[in-house]
Design a protein around this motif. Sequence first.
Motif, mmCIF file in Angstrom:
data_model
loop_
_atom_site.group_PDB
_atom_site.id
_atom_site.type_symbol
_atom_site.label_atom_id
_atom_site.label_comp_id
_atom_site.label_asym_id
_atom_site.label_seq_id
_atom_site.Cartn_x
_atom_site.Cartn_y
_atom_site.Cartn_z
ATOM 1 N N ARG A 244 -1.538 5.708 11.097
ATOM 2 C CA ARG A 244 -2.190 5.878 9.788
ATOM 3 C C ARG A 244 -1.208 5.603 8.652
ATOM 4 O O ARG A 244 -1.575 5.079 7.606
ATOM 5 C CB ARG A 244 -2.738 7.309 9.641
ATOM 6 C CG ARG A 244 -3.991 7.611 10.395
ATOM 7 C CD ARG A 244 -5.173 6.742 10.026
ATOM 8 N NE ARG A 244 -5.356 6.571 8.584
ATOM 9 C CZ ARG A 244 -6.061 5.600 8.030
ATOM 10 N NH1 ARG A 244 -6.649 4.688 8.777
ATOM 11 N NH2 ARG A 244 -6.185 5.514 6.734
ATOM 12 N N SER A 245 0.028 5.962 8.882
ATOM 13 C CA SER A 245 1.044 5.787 7.840
ATOM 14 C C SER A 245 1.198 4.299 7.478
ATOM 15 O O SER A 245 1.260 3.933 6.305
ATOM 16 C CB SER A 245 2.363 6.363 8.341
ATOM 17 O OG SER A 245 3.425 5.810 7.664
ATOM 18 N N MET A 246 1.229 3.456 8.511
ATOM 19 C CA MET A 246 1.364 2.017 8.238
ATOM 20 C C MET A 246 0.084 1.470 7.617
ATOM 21 O O MET A 246 0.131 0.655 6.690
ATOM 22 C CB MET A 246 1.690 1.278 9.541
ATOM 23 C CG MET A 246 2.010 -0.179 9.362
ATOM 24 S SD MET A 246 3.532 -0.445 8.447
ATOM 25 C CE MET A 246 4.680 -0.700 9.772
ATOM 26 N N ASP B 211 -3.734 0.252 2.574
ATOM 27 C CA ASP B 211 -4.846 0.886 1.848
ATOM 28 C C ASP B 211 -4.459 1.182 0.398
ATOM 29 O O ASP B 211 -5.242 0.974 -0.518
ATOM 30 C CB ASP B 211 -5.220 2.219 2.517
ATOM 31 C CG ASP B 211 -6.216 2.020 3.638
ATOM 32 O OD1 ASP B 211 -6.726 0.906 3.760
ATOM 33 O OD2 ASP B 211 -6.458 2.983 4.385
ATOM 34 N N GLN B 212 -3.251 1.695 0.232
ATOM 35 C CA GLN B 212 -2.822 2.137 -1.096
ATOM 36 C C GLN B 212 -2.159 1.019 -1.905
ATOM 37 O O GLN B 212 -1.601 1.286 -2.976
ATOM 38 C CB GLN B 212 -1.820 3.285 -0.969
ATOM 39 C CG GLN B 212 -2.383 4.536 -0.343
ATOM 40 C CD GLN B 212 -1.342 5.635 -0.205
ATOM 41 O OE1 GLN B 212 -0.148 5.383 -0.264
ATOM 42 N NE2 GLN B 212 -1.787 6.855 -0.030
ATOM 43 N N ASN B 213 -2.178 -0.190 -1.351
ATOM 44 C CA ASN B 213 -1.551 -1.330 -2.043
ATOM 45 C C ASN B 213 -0.059 -1.143 -2.249
ATOM 46 O O ASN B 213 0.509 -1.648 -3.213
ATOM 47 C CB ASN B 213 -2.184 -1.543 -3.417
ATOM 48 C CG ASN B 213 -3.366 -2.448 -3.342
ATOM 49 O OD1 ASN B 213 -3.540 -3.155 -2.356
ATOM 50 N ND2 ASN B 213 -4.188 -2.436 -4.383
ATOM 51 N N THR B 214 0.569 -0.385 -1.386
ATOM 52 C CA THR B 214 2.016 -0.190 -1.552
ATOM 53 C C THR B 214 2.811 -1.121 -0.646
ATOM 54 O O THR B 214 4.012 -1.284 -0.838
ATOM 55 C CB THR B 214 2.405 1.266 -1.220
ATOM 56 O OG1 THR B 214 1.781 1.625 0.006
ATOM 57 C CG2 THR B 214 1.970 2.209 -2.307
ATOM 58 N N PHE B 215 2.114 -1.739 0.283
ATOM 59 C CA PHE B 215 2.854 -2.563 1.223
ATOM 60 C C PHE B 215 3.533 -3.756 0.548
ATOM 61 O O PHE B 215 4.669 -4.104 0.856
ATOM 62 C CB PHE B 215 1.955 -3.057 2.362
ATOM 63 C CG PHE B 215 2.731 -3.899 3.325
ATOM 64 C CD1 PHE B 215 3.667 -3.316 4.155
ATOM 65 C CD2 PHE B 215 2.612 -5.267 3.332
ATOM 66 C CE1 PHE B 215 4.447 -4.081 4.992
ATOM 67 C CE2 PHE B 215 3.384 -6.050 4.168
ATOM 68 C CZ PHE B 215 4.294 -5.440 5.004
ATOM 69 N N GLU B 216 2.824 -4.361 -0.403
ATOM 70 C CA GLU B 216 3.405 -5.532 -1.074
ATOM 71 C C GLU B 216 4.668 -5.142 -1.839
ATOM 72 O O GLU B 216 5.636 -5.897 -1.889
ATOM 73 C CB GLU B 216 2.385 -6.146 -2.028
ATOM 74 C CG GLU B 216 1.278 -6.871 -1.275
ATOM 75 C CD GLU B 216 0.498 -7.818 -2.149
ATOM 76 O OE1 GLU B 216 0.531 -7.650 -3.378
ATOM 77 O OE2 GLU B 216 -0.155 -8.711 -1.593
ATOM 78 N N LEU B 217 4.625 -3.963 -2.427
ATOM 79 C CA LEU B 217 5.806 -3.528 -3.173
ATOM 80 C C LEU B 217 6.978 -3.280 -2.220
ATOM 81 O O LEU B 217 8.136 -3.529 -2.569
ATOM 82 C CB LEU B 217 5.493 -2.248 -3.963
ATOM 83 C CG LEU B 217 4.368 -2.367 -4.996
ATOM 84 C CD1 LEU B 217 4.197 -1.062 -5.750
ATOM 85 C CD2 LEU B 217 4.650 -3.494 -5.981
ATOM 86 N N ALA C 272 1.443 2.270 18.564
ATOM 87 C CA ALA C 272 0.481 2.576 17.489
ATOM 88 C C ALA C 272 0.879 1.851 16.200
ATOM 89 O O ALA C 272 0.018 1.324 15.472
ATOM 90 C CB ALA C 272 0.443 4.081 17.244
ATOM 91 N N LEU C 273 2.167 1.813 15.931
ATOM 92 C CA LEU C 273 2.640 1.091 14.734
ATOM 93 C C LEU C 273 2.329 -0.395 14.843
ATOM 94 O O LEU C 273 1.901 -1.030 13.875
ATOM 95 C CB LEU C 273 4.150 1.284 14.575
ATOM 96 C CG LEU C 273 4.602 2.574 13.917
ATOM 97 C CD1 LEU C 273 6.112 2.730 14.021
ATOM 98 C CD2 LEU C 273 4.207 2.572 12.446
#
Lengths: 348, 529
Positions: B106-108, B113-119, B185-186
């Motif tokens: 869920r963390s990944m 989901d939160q649009n933080t991955f691009e940052l 899972a990751l």
Amino acid sequence: MSESEQPGVKSVCENGDAPATPPRGEATLELRHLHRFFGRLKAVDDVSFKAYAGQVMGFIGPNGAGKTTSMRILATLDLPTAGDAFICGDSVVDYPDRVRKYLGFMPDSFGRYGDMNVVEFLDFYARAYGLRGDRRRDAIEHVLVFTELRKLAEKPIKTLSKGMSQRLGLGRCLIHDPQVMVLDEPAAGLDPRARVELRELIRLLATEMNKTVLISSHILTELSEICDSAAIIEAGRILAHGTIEEIQQQQRRAVGRQSSRSLLLRLARGRDDATTTDRLEKWLLEQPFVGHVQMAAGKAAFELEGDDKAQTELLQRLLSAGFAIAEFHSKSHSLEDAFMNITQGITQ
Amino acid sequence: MSSDTISLAQPAGAADADNRLSVLADRLTDRMNPILVKEVRQALKSRQFVVTFMLLLVIAWLVSAGAAIFSPNAMEFGSAGNQLFLIYFGILAFAVIVIVPFGAHRSMLSERDQNTFELLSISALTPRQIVNGKLLSAMVQSFVYYSAITPFIAFASLLQGFDLPLSLFLLAIAFGWSICVSMFALMLSTLAQKRQIQAANSMGMFFLLMFQLYMTAGMMFQFSYAGVPFDDPAFWWSAGCVVVAAGSYTLLAQQVAVSRLTFESGNRSSGIRLILAAQFWLFCAAVVANSLWAGLSVSSRDGTELLMFVAFHWAIAGAYAATEVDWLSRRLRRQLPRNPLLRILFVPWMPGGARGLLWMLLHVGAILAAAFLFDWDTDWFPTFVLATCCYMVFLTGLGAAMTRWLRLVTPSFRPAHGRALIVIFTVAISVTPLIVRALSSNPISEKFHMIDLVSPFMTLPRLIDGRMAIAVNDPLRNHILIALCAAAVLAVLANARAIFNGISEVVSQKSDESLDAGLQDIQPASSPS
């Protein structure tokens, strides 16, 4: 290809640990024949322009013009189909890791870890950019002061207002002191006060911190107040770029009125009756180098081919002809005018 | 209050004891993986962690109290130690092999989901740091759960019947398994990008975790009741093999996750190919070592079973590698060594579908060499290996060629589509003879028909020694082999030009010169023409 673009050559912004100011005249941001196609859609089609240190460049275009795509390529989030972009002389395709050190990117909508507070958020990104120990603590302190978020340092991010969130986003971009900032619609959704405050911060980035700022926005009046230069893009192609003055000149040149200026005059109240207005229109049409005369209740708008001297002489002649002139000035071409004249409203 | 807030808010001299502790923690975490620091901060604040932790304590406490109240005699005089340990272990296992991996998953997903991955991806963090940070965070949470259950296990250890070596063994296995499952899972979480797929992914993940909990718990209880033969060398040999295999698959899952997060112009393939090849060679080494250790030679029967495993491994590896886009980014071309010999050695390991097929062919060649060079106890085994390899090459080669052609037709045809195409094609040719037989006048005939040739599952069993086997000296066997070899050669020929281009792209130094000479197309395949 310049030396700075060769592998292993020290980049324009590189100076030991801290990003330094590049020599004036060397572009810190450059798009060179950039293309990005999505199937048959040409999202970005041969886009080229440069920006320099201490410069705020507006990136203007209607929705779907290719602004965000270009900015995402600059931010190493996407790959061009052809062409390249350079940040401080390093290619975003070949050296994305280096580019990320010099670049601060603020997307139009960016995520925040709602369960963190402001300082934890900044601390995480400081660590993510490899800042350690006192450098990290100093960077956080500096950003908190610059963005005026000091008082909200321990506030959970999810409770911040939109304006404060945008400040935090700007702070995140600044945490590693990048030389180039790419801001995609940073003022979207902000109230007027927050917009003015954000505008001031962005202006300071260029003037005080000598950073290169590429900013896109739909609010052109605001952009014209902070931008030294602009690039106008439509349907993936750059239609005009340069300083605001250069763009206006380009536009005038395009319509064949290279040395013309738009002038406005108003007759004094009480002496602006219909007869006088008609006489003024007739008189203006008889004058050499005057054209495109438009009249409206004691007011006239027209084009004059010539310089300041021609404008002074025309005023003298107007007064000699017995017109009671209350106002006489050249109409300033806004960025909005240029944008409206240059773009054709093409959507892809 | 976070350490950073304190360290920033107040000068060190004015800090009280708590603040000094926070400053110390801040300094201690300075060199740690930033994702680990962030994840632990977030996890320890999260409702999921607090609820799980409290539930674990409450249930373990209730079990202890219940045992003391309702079975005082068993506690004092019986062998309740082992039973009580198993209950505590079950509670712990649920937390560390279900809750922790699901949290990592869920963390990944929430980064997207939160649009933080691009940052994250445009920071100085490498994809490997991101993946490792998430995994380390899962391990820290497991540590916390272990430390919470430790007093209860210590209590159980004071009772009769408690088996210390067995308990330590089970706790160690659960911890190792927790790492494997968390990594898996990751990896799964990096595969889903669209929201709908993420939801399906999470559901699938939950059911997988519950299934593996059931399997693992069953195995653990089996161990505890049947006992573990710690003094048997064969047990340690098997355990070593299992640990190496699990470790290699965990590494593979990590590499897949890293590849999924790597920038498009980066190298997403070589790491996976290296691990897949290493697994194969480790497997071969384990087979050889086992036969040497046992003093036995590998029989054809054993070889058949081993070959099935190897064929399955290479069928998946080949389908993965051969369907990649035939494109080497400028960035990767720039990173190639200048030495021509090294470049040749690099060819099969560099990204690109044609090079991937070559990589697979080289390993299939090694399998064939082993089949024909070693002295086997039967005549049928080498030809059986040949037939198996021909099927692998035919299916992968044809899939690669079709993928390449479909990519020309529509640039939106992705490697994943190519892999799906190979699977569908394999299933289709496997069931075709069954359908034809079902429609024929004698559907249950044991006679081999040439239509059966298209299905590996109907042909290969006929090449093994058995009741329905086709004899080694039967001309039909030769006809089958010739047909299969021809199909494999044709599949390779269909890719020959691409393989040649793939080799020359790496070997030729002209491409390096053109890189510096000016701008080149970066993704020619996706041009709108």
